[in-house]
Design a protein around this motif. Structure first.
Motif, PDB file in Angstrom:
ATOM      1  N   TYR A 164       0.826  -1.215   0.000  1.00 23.44           N
ATOM      2  CA  TYR A 164       0.000   0.000   0.000  1.00 23.44           C
ATOM      3  C   TYR A 164       0.862   1.268   0.000  1.00 23.44           C
ATOM      4  N   GLU A 166       2.426   4.645  -1.122  1.00 27.76           N
ATOM      5  CA  GLU A 166       2.033   5.774  -1.979  1.00 27.76           C
ATOM      6  C   GLU A 166       3.065   6.023  -3.075  1.00 27.76           C
ATOM      7  N   ASP A 199     -10.272  -2.918  -1.773  1.00 24.15           N
ATOM      8  CA  ASP A 199      -9.800  -1.580  -1.415  1.00 24.15           C
ATOM      9  C   ASP A 199     -10.068  -0.579  -2.536  1.00 24.15           C
ATOM     10  N   ASN A 200     -10.805   0.482  -2.221  1.00 16.81           N
ATOM     11  CA  ASN A 200     -11.070   1.603  -3.133  1.00 16.81           C
ATOM     12  C   ASN A 200     -11.803   1.181  -4.405  1.00 16.81           C
ATOM     13  N   SER A 204     -14.013   2.990   0.426  1.00 17.51           N
ATOM     14  CA  SER A 204     -12.675   3.530   0.637  1.00 17.51           C
ATOM     15  C   SER A 204     -11.846   2.584   1.492  1.00 17.51           C
ATOM     16  N   SER A 205     -10.535   2.630   1.276  1.00 19.28           N
ATOM     17  CA  SER A 205      -9.632   1.714   1.976  1.00 19.28           C
ATOM     18  C   SER A 205      -8.964   2.405   3.158  1.00 19.28           C
ATOM     19  N   PRO A 206      -9.092   1.837   4.358  1.00 22.36           N
ATOM     20  CA  PRO A 206      -8.367   2.394   5.512  1.00 22.36           C
ATOM     21  C   PRO A 206      -6.871   2.155   5.418  1.00 22.36           C
ATOM     22  N   GLU A 209      -4.823   5.674   3.608  1.00 20.03           N
ATOM     23  CA  GLU A 209      -5.367   6.943   4.067  1.00 20.03           C
ATOM     24  C   GLU A 209      -4.731   8.126   3.351  1.00 20.03           C
ATOM     25  N   TRP A 210      -3.566   7.901   2.732  1.00 20.64           N
ATOM     26  CA  TRP A 210      -2.897   8.970   1.987  1.00 20.64           C
ATOM     27  C   TRP A 210      -3.648   9.325   0.704  1.00 20.64           C
ATOM     28  N   TYR A 211      -4.561   8.466   0.273  1.00 13.66           N
ATOM     29  CA  TYR A 211      -5.350   8.733  -0.940  1.00 13.66           C
ATOM     30  C   TYR A 211      -6.694   9.339  -0.542  1.00 13.66           C
ATOM     31  N   GLY A 212      -6.981  10.526  -1.053  1.00 17.93           N
ATOM     32  CA  GLY A 212      -8.223  11.201  -0.689  1.00 17.93           C
ATOM     33  C   GLY A 212      -9.228  11.306  -1.799  1.00 17.93           C
ATOM     34  N   ASP A 449      -7.772  15.722  -4.461  1.00 19.83           N
ATOM     35  CA  ASP A 449      -6.840  14.648  -4.083  1.00 19.83           C
ATOM     36  C   ASP A 449      -5.563  14.687  -4.901  1.00 19.83           C
TER      37      ASP A 449
END
Length: 453
Positions: A164, A166, A199-200, A204-206, A209-212, A449
């Motif tokens: 995960y 970024e 996920d997403n 939304s995927s916890p 969290e860097w993806y908004g 985002d």
């Protein structure tokens, strides 16, 4: 624009709209799993379908249901674990209806993506986060640009196998976006996902969290696909001539078909191509009633003031239309048949509702997808090759540049012996026109985002 079209456009925006989209990506990038996850998590799968998938998964020794089986319906697909044919799925959410084309990822089935994406308003291109952008990714981006798909979603899949991170997502998004924009893709949205874990995709995927930004489904539900029909040139390919000769309408002569693009109104001065004769629209019949105007993609019957020689295959367009019938045609093509295409080949060219004889005069170049260079003077085009051809037709055809009209700028080359489709063609230099438009356009403002390019 008239009040009728404004009201219709506003109604379309307020009502549950329709989005046609296609998925593409390399083998094992997870396209079918993504589609299955979309269907499953949006509760668009019937209970008996899910039971069948669960049973098939258990028979293969899998504990969890393999959601890819929701789209891979052919026996060969299930045995090999790859998508072979284009699988169409229809589903809906409270916000929008969808027609989805799940296209194959294997290089030998790239031609099937042309089928799936030819009418798409959006393409979802998947990339394995572990492998990044590969040749097949570039090929699918090129096909999307060639077919002038207005929206592309880059879904960086298997983020769970990349920790995960970024930085992994950002590097892939930057590389793909630079390549796709060089091809002329106007709008690219990048989303990090894990189709297997969900996920997403819908929620939304916890873990990221860097993806908004939006999830895949949220983006599909909210992306704007409405289009002002007055922005396109008016084109009406004639399918048939209607002469009921009833006591009520003894002199009725109408020209039936589907409006390919643009708007027609009563009183419009029109030209019939390729003959070039002119007339005036005196009436438009739509679903058994007379209307003052109609627009694409409505099926209507046009009535003209003059008794002209018009038959199936003719094109009705405004008198000021820039299209000029010609027997010489240069086009960008994707060759889809196993039989090679060579200079000198005699073919049938199907353009809209007209089919004419043609000959392949020359194949000036073939596209090299690694660096977008043109390989000059290839001796032939093989299956899945993208190149430029020069054709000479037996009759003059009113073909628009594909950059102006996806409907009247496209055609098929057929085998005259059995009618097999050989090549899908787009009039003009599709890549040059798309790139020129993108270069001259104002850059789109990124979303909050920062992943909307």
């Amino acid at each position: 624009m008239s009040s009728t079209i404004i009201e219709t456009s506003e109604a379309a925006l307020n009502a549950t709209s329709l989005l046609r989209f296609a998925t593409a990506g390399s083998v094992d990038d997870g396209k079918s799993t993504l589609v299955g996850r979309l269907l499953h998590d949006s509760k668009s799968v019937l209970s008996d379908q899910l039971e069948a998938v669960e049973s098939a998964s258990r028979n293969r020794g899998q504990e969890a249901p393999d959601l890819a089986l929701l789209t891979d319906g052919l026996r060969a697909e299930r045995e090999q674990g790859i998508t072979i044919d284009v699988a169409y799925r229809y589903f809906a959410t409270p916000r929008r209806r969808f027609i989805l084309a799940d296209t194959p990822g294997h290089v030998q089935y790239t031609r099937n993506m042309v089928t799936g994406a030819s009418t798409a308003e959006l393409a979802v291109v998947l990339v394995d986060a572990r492998h990044g952008v590969v040749e097949q990714t570039r090929r699918h981006a090129a096909v999307a640009a060639l077919l002038r798909v207005p929206q592309v979603v880059l879904a960086v899949n298997k983020m769970d196998l990349a920790g995960y991170e970024e930085s992994v997502f950002a590097a892939i998004a930057e590389e793909f976006t630079g390549y796709a924009k060089s091809l002329g893709v106007p709008r690219i949205t990048a989303i990090p996902i894990s189709a297997l874990m969900g996920d997403n995709v819908v929620t939304s995927s916890p873990a990221m969290e860097w993806y908004g930004g939006p999830t895949v489904l949220e983006h599909l539900e909210t992306v704007r696909v409405s289009h002002d029909p007055t922005d396109d040139p008016a084109r009406f390919p004639v399918q048939c001539v209607i002469r009921p000769q009833t006591a009520e309408h003894p002199d009725y002569r109408g020209y039936a078909g589907q409006i390919a693009s643009g708007v027609f109104r009563t009183g419009d001065r029109v030209s019939v191509l390729p003959s070039g004769r002119t007339s005036t629209v005196t009436g438009i019949d739509l679903l058994g009633r007379r209307v003052d105007e109609a627009w694409a993609p409505q099926s209507v019957t046009l009535l003209l003031s003059d008794d002209l020689d018009i038959s199936r295959g003719d094109l009705i367009a405004p008198v000021e239309a820039q299209v000029r019938p010609s027997q010489d045609l240069t086009a960008t093509v994707c060759h889809v048949a196993d039989r090679p295409l060579k200079p000198g080949d005699r073919v049938l060219l199907k353009h809209s509702t007209r089919t004419v004889k043609a000959i392949v005069k020359d194949i000036p170049s073939r596209l090299t997808l690694d660096d977008l260079s043109q390989h000059p003077a290839p001796e032939e085009l093989l299956a899945n090759d993208i190149g430029r051809v020069v054709l000479r037709t037996a009759e003059a055809l009113p073909v628009d540049p594909y950059a102006d009209s996806r409907r009247t700028g496209s055609f098929l080359l057929l085998d005259p012996s059995d009618g097999t489709t050989l090549t899908a063609g787009m009039a003009g230099d599709a890549f040059a026109e798309a790139a020129k438009e993108t270069k001259g356009a104002e850059p789109a403002a990124p979303d909050e985002d920062g992943w909307d390019f």
